[in-house]
Write a protein that holds these residues in place. Structure first.
Motif, PDB file in Angstrom:
ATOM      1  N   PHE A  70       0.881  -1.161   0.000  1.00 13.55           N
ATOM      2  CA  PHE A  70       0.000   0.000   0.000  1.00 13.55           C
ATOM      3  C   PHE A  70       0.925   1.219   0.000  1.00 13.55           C
ATOM      4  O   PHE A  70       2.067   1.137  -0.452  1.00 13.55           O
ATOM      5  CB  PHE A  70      -0.923  -0.047   1.227  1.00 13.55           C
ATOM      6  CG  PHE A  70      -2.057   0.940   1.185  1.00 13.55           C
ATOM      7  CD1 PHE A  70      -2.909   0.997   0.093  1.00 13.55           C
ATOM      8  CD2 PHE A  70      -2.279   1.810   2.238  1.00 13.55           C
ATOM      9  CE1 PHE A  70      -3.960   1.907   0.043  1.00 13.55           C
ATOM     10  CE2 PHE A  70      -3.329   2.723   2.204  1.00 13.55           C
ATOM     11  CZ  PHE A  70      -4.169   2.774   1.104  1.00 13.55           C
ATOM     12  N   TRP A  99      -2.023  -2.069  -3.908  1.00 11.35           N
ATOM     13  CA  TRP A  99      -2.741  -0.835  -4.193  1.00 11.35           C
ATOM     14  C   TRP A  99      -1.872   0.225  -4.862  1.00 11.35           C
ATOM     15  O   TRP A  99      -2.217   0.758  -5.911  1.00 11.35           O
ATOM     16  CB  TRP A  99      -3.313  -0.268  -2.891  1.00 11.35           C
ATOM     17  CG  TRP A  99      -4.416  -1.080  -2.333  1.00 11.35           C
ATOM     18  CD1 TRP A  99      -4.329  -2.353  -1.843  1.00 11.35           C
ATOM     19  CD2 TRP A  99      -5.782  -0.704  -2.215  1.00 11.35           C
ATOM     20  NE1 TRP A  99      -5.552  -2.779  -1.412  1.00 11.35           N
ATOM     21  CE2 TRP A  99      -6.465  -1.791  -1.621  1.00 11.35           C
ATOM     22  CE3 TRP A  99      -6.492   0.446  -2.526  1.00 11.35           C
ATOM     23  CZ2 TRP A  99      -7.825  -1.750  -1.348  1.00 11.35           C
ATOM     24  CZ3 TRP A  99      -7.848   0.490  -2.249  1.00 11.35           C
ATOM     25  CH2 TRP A  99      -8.498  -0.607  -1.672  1.00 11.35           C
ATOM     26  N   HIS A 100      -0.761   0.565  -4.222  1.00 11.08           N
ATOM     27  CA  HIS A 100       0.035   1.680  -4.740  1.00 11.08           C
ATOM     28  C   HIS A 100       0.612   1.393  -6.128  1.00 11.08           C
ATOM     29  O   HIS A 100       0.443   2.210  -7.043  1.00 11.08           O
ATOM     30  CB  HIS A 100       1.156   2.038  -3.765  1.00 11.08           C
ATOM     31  CG  HIS A 100       1.952   3.225  -4.214  1.00 11.08           C
ATOM     32  ND1 HIS A 100       1.648   4.510  -3.831  1.00 11.08           N
ATOM     33  CD2 HIS A 100       3.020   3.326  -5.044  1.00 11.08           C
ATOM     34  CE1 HIS A 100       2.494   5.347  -4.401  1.00 11.08           C
ATOM     35  NE2 HIS A 100       3.337   4.654  -5.134  1.00 11.08           N
ATOM     36  N   SER A 102      -0.450  -0.574  -8.377  1.00 14.24           N
ATOM     37  CA  SER A 102      -1.534  -0.698  -9.352  1.00 14.24           C
ATOM     38  C   SER A 102      -2.085   0.655  -9.772  1.00 14.24           C
ATOM     39  O   SER A 102      -2.442   0.862 -10.935  1.00 14.24           O
ATOM     40  CB  SER A 102      -2.670  -1.552  -8.774  1.00 14.24           C
ATOM     41  OG  SER A 102      -2.256  -2.886  -8.583  1.00 14.24           O
ATOM     42  N   GLN A 199     -13.126  -8.782  -2.194  1.00 14.49           N
ATOM     43  CA  GLN A 199     -12.296  -7.648  -2.602  1.00 14.49           C
ATOM     44  C   GLN A 199     -13.176  -6.630  -3.302  1.00 14.49           C
ATOM     45  O   GLN A 199     -14.103  -6.982  -4.024  1.00 14.49           O
ATOM     46  CB  GLN A 199     -11.200  -8.100  -3.574  1.00 14.49           C
ATOM     47  CG  GLN A 199     -10.203  -9.095  -3.001  1.00 14.49           C
ATOM     48  CD  GLN A 199      -9.296  -9.652  -4.087  1.00 14.49           C
ATOM     49  OE1 GLN A 199      -9.760 -10.074  -5.139  1.00 14.49           O
ATOM     50  NE2 GLN A 199      -7.999  -9.652  -3.836  1.00 14.49           N
ATOM     51  N   SER A 209      -9.906   4.858  -2.238  1.00 12.22           N
ATOM     52  CA  SER A 209      -9.191   4.366  -3.417  1.00 12.22           C
ATOM     53  C   SER A 209      -9.679   2.996  -3.881  1.00 12.22           C
ATOM     54  O   SER A 209      -9.138   2.435  -4.827  1.00 12.22           O
ATOM     55  CB  SER A 209      -7.688   4.301  -3.123  1.00 12.22           C
ATOM     56  OG  SER A 209      -7.432   3.523  -1.971  1.00 12.22           O
ATOM     57  N   GLU A 210     -10.704   2.441  -3.221  1.00 10.08           N
ATOM     58  CA  GLU A 210     -11.251   1.152  -3.667  1.00 10.08           C
ATOM     59  C   GLU A 210     -11.678   1.212  -5.134  1.00 10.08           C
ATOM     60  O   GLU A 210     -11.441   0.280  -5.897  1.00 10.08           O
ATOM     61  CB  GLU A 210     -12.464   0.766  -2.811  1.00 10.08           C
ATOM     62  CG  GLU A 210     -12.135   0.239  -1.442  1.00 10.08           C
ATOM     63  CD  GLU A 210     -11.720  -1.214  -1.429  1.00 10.08           C
ATOM     64  OE1 GLU A 210     -11.927  -1.906  -2.436  1.00 10.08           O
ATOM     65  OE2 GLU A 210     -11.182  -1.652  -0.402  1.00 10.08           O
ATOM     66  N   MET A 213      -8.826   0.995  -7.559  1.00 12.24           N
ATOM     67  CA  MET A 213      -8.214  -0.332  -7.609  1.00 12.24           C
ATOM     68  C   MET A 213      -9.129  -1.354  -8.278  1.00 12.24           C
ATOM     69  O   MET A 213      -8.709  -2.116  -9.146  1.00 12.24           O
ATOM     70  CB  MET A 213      -7.885  -0.781  -6.178  1.00 12.24           C
ATOM     71  CG  MET A 213      -7.244  -2.145  -6.077  1.00 12.24           C
ATOM     72  SD  MET A 213      -5.554  -2.147  -6.676  1.00 12.24           S
ATOM     73  CE  MET A 213      -5.018  -3.773  -6.117  1.00 12.24           C
ATOM     74  N   TYR A 214     -10.394  -1.353  -7.882  1.00 14.27           N
ATOM     75  CA  TYR A 214     -11.307  -2.417  -8.312  1.00 14.27           C
ATOM     76  C   TYR A 214     -12.402  -1.944  -9.263  1.00 14.27           C
ATOM     77  O   TYR A 214     -13.289  -2.729  -9.615  1.00 14.27           O
ATOM     78  CB  TYR A 214     -11.945  -3.077  -7.084  1.00 14.27           C
ATOM     79  CG  TYR A 214     -10.937  -3.808  -6.229  1.00 14.27           C
ATOM     80  CD1 TYR A 214     -10.400  -5.023  -6.645  1.00 14.27           C
ATOM     81  CD2 TYR A 214     -10.499  -3.277  -5.021  1.00 14.27           C
ATOM     82  CE1 TYR A 214      -9.466  -5.692  -5.873  1.00 14.27           C
ATOM     83  CE2 TYR A 214      -9.562  -3.943  -4.238  1.00 14.27           C
ATOM     84  CZ  TYR A 214      -9.050  -5.144  -4.669  1.00 14.27           C
ATOM     85  OH  TYR A 214      -8.120  -5.803  -3.905  1.00 14.27           O
ATOM     86  N   SER A 247     -13.439  -4.768   2.736  1.00 12.38           N
ATOM     87  CA  SER A 247     -13.733  -3.335   2.689  1.00 12.38           C
ATOM     88  C   SER A 247     -15.221  -3.073   2.857  1.00 12.38           C
ATOM     89  O   SER A 247     -15.626  -2.080   3.463  1.00 12.38           O
ATOM     90  CB  SER A 247     -13.240  -2.738   1.367  1.00 12.38           C
ATOM     91  OG  SER A 247     -11.837  -2.826   1.288  1.00 12.38           O
TER      92      SER A 247
END
Length: 454
Positions: A70, A99-100, A102, A199, A209-210, A213-214, A247
């Protein structure tokens, strides 16, 4: 040579959860006959030299090294580990994911300590990359979701579609010593472990930031997979508590209620806590609340965020402050406490918002002291809906991977927040903590008296 080292950097906070980021990658590699060594840095906090010993023992026949990260401390500690790898073997590929890397792929791939980036959901990508490397096939352009440098140029392959977690292998618990992750959680039980069943999140909260990312997708195990995993953990590791680290645990109502029914029917005895959406809770019937309680739910984490309806609209929340109050009252009827996260210090009217947020908190505390509150300061992060708005209001983000290593989202400072404001927030945090702990101690004292028969 088919050995893979997977490293999970220490985030340097108080949480002590199972490193699912590398466990799920290790699982799919082990299922395909790769030898996997998982290194969770937090286990070596008192003796970091042991990590170097593991590297020394394994580096000569290592196919590649993976690092999940992250922002902030995990980048800093990931870079330290990458430098150790380079010291022992300058040729072994170093693969970053999480996360970071990506989200900030162009910044990350420029580092001399990064050879590949796995973007997004990594299980299938890392398996394809491992197969390429073991066969010495350097044609990486056909691996969807992979990012790398080629003759000084950044190559970003097309994004890979996410798959449901139910399509991936169940966690291989033999890869990790679960007993080292059993902790006391006062809100759950003395013997609690963390578990991740999904996820992503379909919501579009402005600060989160979800969605970067997703892509607002949600990828989950089935209720039956959850039950099987937890049943296995309870029976094999002498635990009686599960902390769900999803999350958003409550995206699929049918999945949650089916899981609760499975637990109740099998008479599985444990307590659990999870993050829940206010709109999900608002839609529960009394019978469904009772299912949560009977299955062992003791606490739910709620992202209430603000007492200002204007700010809730700004950050994309679909509920009102009154909904937060209603849920706080309903949960107490069923013996379920709530852990509210609040965020203050928004670019728009931070002082007015803080006042309204305090008013919301106090209106809840007037009726019950069972709920706990934590207050965060808004931290802008790239890829979130409010990020550009923050930059337009004077926020200057980090530039390099090393700069992001110093990013502390718990101690962030922004140009629209004064030192005086931060001091007032800290004073109120202290007030809430003291009040909550006094109430807990009072209840414990009364219980001890009853237990002693006095």
């Amino acid at each position: 040579m088919n050995k893979v080292l997977l490293f999970y950097p220490n985030a340097e906070d108080k949480a002590h959860w199972l490193p699912y980021a590398i466990l799920t990658l290790g699982t799919i590699l082990a299922d395909n006959e790769f030898e996997v060594v998982l290194i969770d840095e937090v286990l070596y906090a008192e003796n970091p030299r042991e990590i170097e010993k593991i590297v020394e023992q394994n580096i000569e026949d290592t196919l590649f090294v993976g690092i999940s990260s992250f922002i902030g401390n995990q980048i800093r500690n990931g870079l330290k580990f990458a430098k150790i790898i380079r010291t022992y073997n300058c040729k072994v590929p170093i693969v970053w994911g999480g996360w970071h890397p990506s989200i900030l792929k162009e910044v990350t791939i420029k580092s001399e300590y990064v050879d590949f980036i796995i973007q997004g959901q990594g299980e299938l990508i890392i398996l394809e990359l491992a197969n390429k490397l073991v066969s010495k096939d350097n044609r990486f352009s056909d691996i969807d979701g992979l990012i790398y440098m080629d003759n000084g140029l950044i190559k970003v392959n097309k994004e890979r579609k996410f798959v449901q977690r139910s399509e991936l292998p169940n966690y291989n618990w033999e890869l990790i010593d679960v007993k080292k992750y059993i902790v006391e959680d006062k809100a759950i039980s003395d013997k609690t472990v963390s578990y991740i069943s999904s996820q992503g999140c379909p919501l579009n909260c402005g600060f989160c930031s979800e969605n970067a990312m997703y892509k607002r997708g949600w990828y989950a195990n089935t209720a039956y997979q959850m039950y099987d995993d937890i049943n296995f953990l309870l029976k094999n590791y002498d635990i009686d508590g599960i902390s769900f680290y999803d999350s958003n645990f409550t995206v699929d109502k049918k999945r949650i209620l089916t899981f609760c029914e499975l637990v109740i029917r099998s008479d599985l005895k444990f307590k659990w806590a999870a993050a829940a959406d206010i709109l999900f809770l608002r839609g529960l019937t009394n019978e469904e609340w009772e299912l949560l309680r009977k299955s062992g739910c003791t606490r739910l984490l709620i992202g209430a965020e603000s007492g200002s309806e204007k700010i809730l609209n700004l950050i994309g929340k679909k509920f009102k402050p009154k909904d937060v109050i209603d849920i706080s009252e309903k949960s107490i009827e069923f013996g379920i406490s709530l852990y509210f996260t609040m965020i203050v210090g928004w670019p728009e009217n931070p002082i007015d918002d803080f006042q309204k947020t305090k008013e919301l908190i106090e209106s809840i505390r007037e009726k019950t002291l069972e709920h706990e509150f934590i207050i965060h300061i808004y931290a802008p992060f790239i890829g979130t809906p409010l990020y550009q708005y923050a930059c337009e209001n004077g926020y200057i983000p980090p530039k390099t991977l090393e700069d992001w290593a110093n990013y502390d989202y718990y101690k962030i400072t922004t140009p629209w927040i004064s030192k005086e404001f931060l001091e007032k927030v800290e004073d109120y945090r202290m007030h809430l903590n003291i009040s909550y702990n006094m109430n807990k101690n009072r209840k414990k004292y009364k219980k001890d008296i009853v237990d002693r028969g006095e």
